[in-house]
Design a protein around this motif. Structure first.
Motif, PDB file in Angstrom:
ATOM      1  N   ILE A  36      30.299  45.100  26.357  1.00  0.00           N
ATOM      2  CA  ILE A  36      30.766  46.324  26.996  1.00  0.00           C
ATOM      3  C   ILE A  36      31.803  45.955  28.046  1.00  0.00           C
ATOM      4  CG2 ILE A  36      28.615  47.591  26.596  1.00  0.00           C
ATOM      5  CD1 ILE A  36      27.876  47.120  29.518  1.00  0.00           C
ATOM      6  N   ASN A  37      32.549  46.964  28.499  1.00  0.00           N
ATOM      7  CA  ASN A  37      33.583  46.778  29.514  1.00  0.00           C
ATOM      8  C   ASN A  37      33.215  47.530  30.782  1.00  0.00           C
ATOM      9  OD1 ASN A  37      35.569  45.281  27.868  1.00  0.00           O
ATOM     10  ND2 ASN A  37      35.642  47.182  26.684  1.00  0.00           N
ATOM     11  N   MET A  38      33.575  46.957  31.923  1.00  0.00           N
ATOM     12  CA  MET A  38      33.339  47.580  33.219  1.00  0.00           C
ATOM     13  C   MET A  38      34.666  47.828  33.924  1.00  0.00           C
ATOM     14  SD  MET A  38      31.486  46.068  36.678  1.00  0.00           S
ATOM     15  CE  MET A  38      29.970  45.611  35.850  1.00  0.00           C
ATOM     16  N   GLY A  39      34.857  49.051  34.425  1.00  0.00           N
ATOM     17  CA  GLY A  39      36.004  49.357  35.261  1.00  0.00           C
ATOM     18  C   GLY A  39      35.711  48.969  36.696  1.00  0.00           C
ATOM     19  N   THR A  40      36.590  48.174  37.311  1.00  0.00           N
ATOM     20  CA  THR A  40      36.375  47.717  38.688  1.00  0.00           C
ATOM     21  C   THR A  40      37.432  48.340  39.602  1.00  0.00           C
ATOM     22  OG1 THR A  40      37.643  45.674  38.266  1.00  0.00           O
ATOM     23  CG2 THR A  40      35.257  45.589  37.933  1.00  0.00           C
ATOM     24  N   ALA A  41      38.351  47.544  40.129  1.00  0.00           N
ATOM     25  CA  ALA A  41      39.439  48.038  40.976  1.00  0.00           C
ATOM     26  C   ALA A  41      40.387  46.878  41.238  1.00  0.00           C
ATOM     27  CB  ALA A  41      38.909  48.617  42.293  1.00  0.00           C
ATOM     28  N   ALA A  42      41.423  47.154  42.017  1.00  0.00           N
ATOM     29  CA  ALA A  42      42.438  46.141  42.298  1.00  0.00           C
ATOM     30  C   ALA A  42      41.917  45.092  43.275  1.00  0.00           C
ATOM     31  CB  ALA A  42      43.684  46.806  42.871  1.00  0.00           C
ATOM     32  N   PRO A  43      42.502  43.882  43.269  1.00  0.00           N
ATOM     33  CA  PRO A  43      42.120  42.846  44.232  1.00  0.00           C
ATOM     34  C   PRO A  43      42.309  43.329  45.675  1.00  0.00           C
ATOM     35  CG  PRO A  43      43.499  41.926  42.496  1.00  0.00           C
ATOM     36  CD  PRO A  43      43.537  43.420  42.329  1.00  0.00           C
ATOM     37  N   GLY A  44      41.481  42.819  46.570  1.00  0.00           N
ATOM     38  CA  GLY A  44      41.572  43.173  47.982  1.00  0.00           C
ATOM     39  C   GLY A  44      40.520  44.166  48.418  1.00  0.00           C
ATOM     40  N   GLY A  45      39.852  44.803  47.450  1.00  0.00           N
ATOM     41  CA  GLY A  45      38.762  45.730  47.747  1.00  0.00           C
ATOM     42  C   GLY A  45      37.437  45.163  47.278  1.00  0.00           C
ATOM     43  N   THR A  46      36.367  45.843  47.614  1.00  0.00           N
ATOM     44  CA  THR A  46      35.039  45.324  47.316  1.00  0.00           C
ATOM     45  C   THR A  46      34.687  45.408  45.831  1.00  0.00           C
ATOM     46  OG1 THR A  46      34.338  45.947  49.538  1.00  0.00           O
ATOM     47  CG2 THR A  46      32.598  45.488  47.956  1.00  0.00           C
ATOM     48  N   TYR A  47      35.164  46.442  45.130  1.00  0.00           N
ATOM     49  CA  TYR A  47      34.824  46.580  43.714  1.00  0.00           C
ATOM     50  C   TYR A  47      35.192  45.342  42.907  1.00  0.00           C
ATOM     51  CZ  TYR A  47      33.841  51.660  43.860  1.00  0.00           C
ATOM     52  OH  TYR A  47      33.305  52.892  44.092  1.00  0.00           O
ATOM     53  N   ALA A  48      36.325  44.723  43.251  1.00  0.00           N
ATOM     54  CA  ALA A  48      36.783  43.558  42.491  1.00  0.00           C
ATOM     55  C   ALA A  48      35.792  42.399  42.575  1.00  0.00           C
ATOM     56  CB  ALA A  48      38.153  43.108  43.002  1.00  0.00           C
ATOM     57  N   LEU A  49      34.993  42.350  43.630  1.00  0.00           N
ATOM     58  CA  LEU A  49      33.988  41.309  43.804  1.00  0.00           C
ATOM     59  C   LEU A  49      32.593  41.804  43.435  1.00  0.00           C
ATOM     60  CD1 LEU A  49      35.176  39.900  47.257  1.00  0.00           C
ATOM     61  CD2 LEU A  49      35.831  39.135  44.971  1.00  0.00           C
ATOM     62  N   TYR A  50      32.306  43.043  43.797  1.00  0.00           N
ATOM     63  CA  TYR A  50      30.974  43.593  43.545  1.00  0.00           C
ATOM     64  C   TYR A  50      30.721  43.754  42.048  1.00  0.00           C
ATOM     65  CZ  TYR A  50      26.925  46.687  44.152  1.00  0.00           C
ATOM     66  OH  TYR A  50      25.669  47.239  44.115  1.00  0.00           O
ATOM     67  N   GLY A  51      31.745  44.167  41.301  1.00  0.00           N
ATOM     68  CA  GLY A  51      31.579  44.384  39.870  1.00  0.00           C
ATOM     69  C   GLY A  51      31.078  43.152  39.135  1.00  0.00           C
ATOM     70  N   PRO A  52      31.778  42.011  39.239  1.00  0.00           N
ATOM     71  CA  PRO A  52      31.273  40.805  38.588  1.00  0.00           C
ATOM     72  C   PRO A  52      29.923  40.338  39.141  1.00  0.00           C
ATOM     73  CG  PRO A  52      33.613  40.597  39.045  1.00  0.00           C
ATOM     74  CD  PRO A  52      33.153  41.841  39.747  1.00  0.00           C
ATOM     75  N   ALA A  53      29.629  40.670  40.395  1.00  0.00           N
ATOM     76  CA  ALA A  53      28.337  40.265  40.962  1.00  0.00           C
ATOM     77  C   ALA A  53      27.188  40.989  40.260  1.00  0.00           C
ATOM     78  CB  ALA A  53      28.315  40.533  42.468  1.00  0.00           C
ATOM     79  N   TRP A  54      27.269  42.317  40.170  1.00  0.00           N
ATOM     80  CA  TRP A  54      26.172  43.024  39.486  1.00  0.00           C
ATOM     81  C   TRP A  54      26.267  42.870  37.976  1.00  0.00           C
ATOM     82  CZ3 TRP A  54      25.932  47.047  35.991  1.00  0.00           C
ATOM     83  CH2 TRP A  54      27.009  47.939  35.877  1.00  0.00           C
ATOM     84  N   GLY A  55      27.493  42.728  37.473  1.00  0.00           N
ATOM     85  CA  GLY A  55      27.646  42.522  36.043  1.00  0.00           C
ATOM     86  C   GLY A  55      27.024  41.218  35.582  1.00  0.00           C
ATOM     87  N   GLY A  56      27.116  40.188  36.420  1.00  0.00           N
ATOM     88  CA  GLY A  56      26.506  38.910  36.072  1.00  0.00           C
ATOM     89  C   GLY A  56      24.997  39.016  35.947  1.00  0.00           C
ATOM     90  N   LEU A  57      24.381  39.779  36.854  1.00  0.00           N
ATOM     91  CA  LEU A  57      22.933  39.987  36.773  1.00  0.00           C
ATOM     92  C   LEU A  57      22.563  40.761  35.513  1.00  0.00           C
ATOM     93  CD1 LEU A  57      22.130  40.970  40.479  1.00  0.00           C
ATOM     94  CD2 LEU A  57      21.467  38.855  39.327  1.00  0.00           C
ATOM     95  N   ALA A  58      23.338  41.816  35.218  1.00  0.00           N
ATOM     96  CA  ALA A  58      23.043  42.643  34.052  1.00  0.00           C
ATOM     97  C   ALA A  58      23.238  41.861  32.757  1.00  0.00           C
ATOM     98  CB  ALA A  58      23.931  43.887  34.062  1.00  0.00           C
ATOM     99  N   GLN A  59      24.301  41.058  32.703  1.00  0.00           N
ATOM    100  CA  GLN A  59      24.553  40.272  31.496  1.00  0.00           C
ATOM    101  C   GLN A  59      23.464  39.229  31.282  1.00  0.00           C
ATOM    102  OE1 GLN A  59      28.597  39.002  30.451  1.00  0.00           O
ATOM    103  NE2 GLN A  59      27.853  36.897  30.397  1.00  0.00           N
ATOM    104  N   GLU A  60      23.047  38.583  32.345  1.00  0.00           N
ATOM    105  CA  GLU A  60      21.990  37.577  32.245  1.00  0.00           C
ATOM    106  C   GLU A  60      20.698  38.200  31.716  1.00  0.00           C
ATOM    107  OE1 GLU A  60      19.904  36.317  35.819  1.00  0.00           O
ATOM    108  OE2 GLU A  60      20.506  34.263  35.377  1.00  0.00           O
ATOM    109  N   ALA A  61      20.389  39.413  32.171  1.00  0.00           N
ATOM    110  CA  ALA A  61      19.123  40.052  31.807  1.00  0.00           C
ATOM    111  C   ALA A  61      19.137  40.633  30.396  1.00  0.00           C
ATOM    112  CB  ALA A  61      18.794  41.164  32.803  1.00  0.00           C
ATOM    113  N   THR A  62      20.314  41.057  29.923  1.00  0.00           N
ATOM    114  CA  THR A  62      20.372  41.774  28.648  1.00  0.00           C
ATOM    115  C   THR A  62      20.977  40.967  27.512  1.00  0.00           C
ATOM    116  OG1 THR A  62      22.565  42.713  29.118  1.00  0.00           O
ATOM    117  CG2 THR A  62      20.624  43.957  29.896  1.00  0.00           C
ATOM    118  N   GLY A  63      21.776  39.948  27.834  1.00  0.00           N
ATOM    119  CA  GLY A  63      22.486  39.210  26.804  1.00  0.00           C
ATOM    120  C   GLY A  63      23.709  39.933  26.282  1.00  0.00           C
TER     121      GLY A  63
END
Length: 330
Positions: A36-63
């Motif tokens: 699946i794909n996740m929409g984040t945001a441009a560099p310099g804001g929190t979404y650009a970092l937060y997205g991969p942070a929670w996405g990593g947890l979700a990917q690890e748990a679901t495969g």
């Protein structure tokens, strides 16, 4: 950008393949999509970092492989999720309310009713910075100045022009761009102020205060009163003195909560496991990004209108949250 994403994954303690070797992951449930794909945001804001942070947890748990798409922020994330160009994204609830009702100009009268809430993320406070040598120390002083407000499709790009109108402040120019671009223009003297709304500390603000002396711009009590009356989706709060290294005082701000969203067609069991992976591992999320400290099930109450995905609602109810039936979408 890539370096920051990898750092987020490292802080979570994930194996490298979780973020890089997507081709090797296998869904835990064969009925789930492989990717699946996740929409984040441009560099310099929190979404650009937060997205991969929670996405990593979700990917690890679901495969399920999760890829990240840089966007202009919440407005574009909603459009992309509605169109199923991305399956999940991140939004502020003020922009989500505009989308749900089709009231803001950017919606062009369309109501975005295929989006569903997954879980609460963190509060987004509106505030700004100027270079100390400018002498600018408050919002009213920005009249007649060049002001940057982040991407046009983001929450600050949407709301700050409306806030200026409500406060009768008329900048000479309002400019749009990524957080990192706005910060660079401030340092180069092309902007008099850079205003933003993101999880704190705003990465671009923290970077700016390491490059030179800055003033932090917040709101007076009268300005806060005006804004919360005009925009009921905003709430008043205070950022602690320790939020930024050089602020030297608490900042009086207005803000709105962020939520992760998904298209309603995301499998219910997948939405359940993704929500559980994030809310059930708050310590790991906080280790990856400070804004994760507010990613708690009890903050589900910050959403009063956007239907939860049935899978997310099931998990939230299991951990004791009161999610009314009329706030659960099909």
């Amino acid at each position: 950008m890539q370096r920051r994403i990898l750092l987020a994954g490292t802080a979570l303690g994930l194996a490298a393949p979780a973020l890089m070797g997507r081709a090797f992951a296998q869904p835990r449930d064969p009925s789930w999509p492989r990717a699946i794909n996740m929409g984040t945001a441009a560099p310099g804001g929190t979404y650009a970092l937060y997205g991969p942070a929670w996405g990593g947890l979700a990917q690890e748990a679901t495969g399920v492989n999760i890829s990240y798409r840089t966007t202009q922020g919440p407005n574009q994330n909603i459009i992309l999720v509605q169109r199923r160009e991305v399956e999940v994204g991140m939004v502020t609830m003020g922009v989500a309310l505009q989308a749900w009702n089709g009231t803001a100009p950017w919606t062009q009268g369309n109501r975005f009713r295929d989006i569903r809430a997954l879980f609460p993320m963190y509060d987004t406070p509106f505030h700004g910075i100027t270079l100390k040598r400018s002498g600018l120390t408050n919002m009213a002083a920005l009249a007649g100045k060049n002001v940057g407000v982040g991407p046009r499709g983001g929450t600050p790009g949407t709301y700050f022009p409306l806030m200026f109108e409500a406060l009768n402040i008329r900048p000479a120019a309002i400019r749009f761009g990524s957080g990192s671009d706005m910060s660079g223009q401030l340092q180069d003297g092309l902007l008099d102020a850079f205003l933003f709304a993101s999880g704190v500390p705003v990465p671009a603000f923290s970077e700016a205060e390491t490059q030179g002396e800055v003033n932090f711009i917040d709101f007076t009590a009268a300005e806060t009163r005006t804004l919360t009356e005009r925009f009921p989706e905003l709430t008043a709060s205070t950022l602690p003195t320790t939020t930024y290294r050089t602020a030297g005082r608490a900042l009086n701000v207005v803000g709105m909560f962020n939520f992760a969203i998904a298209h309603h067609s995301l499998p219910e069991t997948l939405a359940y496991e993704m929500t559980k992976a994030v809310l059930g591992q708050n310590a790991r999320l906080r280790q990856a990004i400070a804004a994760g400290s507010e990613t708690l099930a009890e903050n589900a109450s910050k959403n009063t209108f956007l239907p939860y995905h049935p899978g997310a609602a099931r998990y939230l109810r299991e951990v004791g949250q009161n999610i009314p039936d009329n706030l659960v979408g099909a």
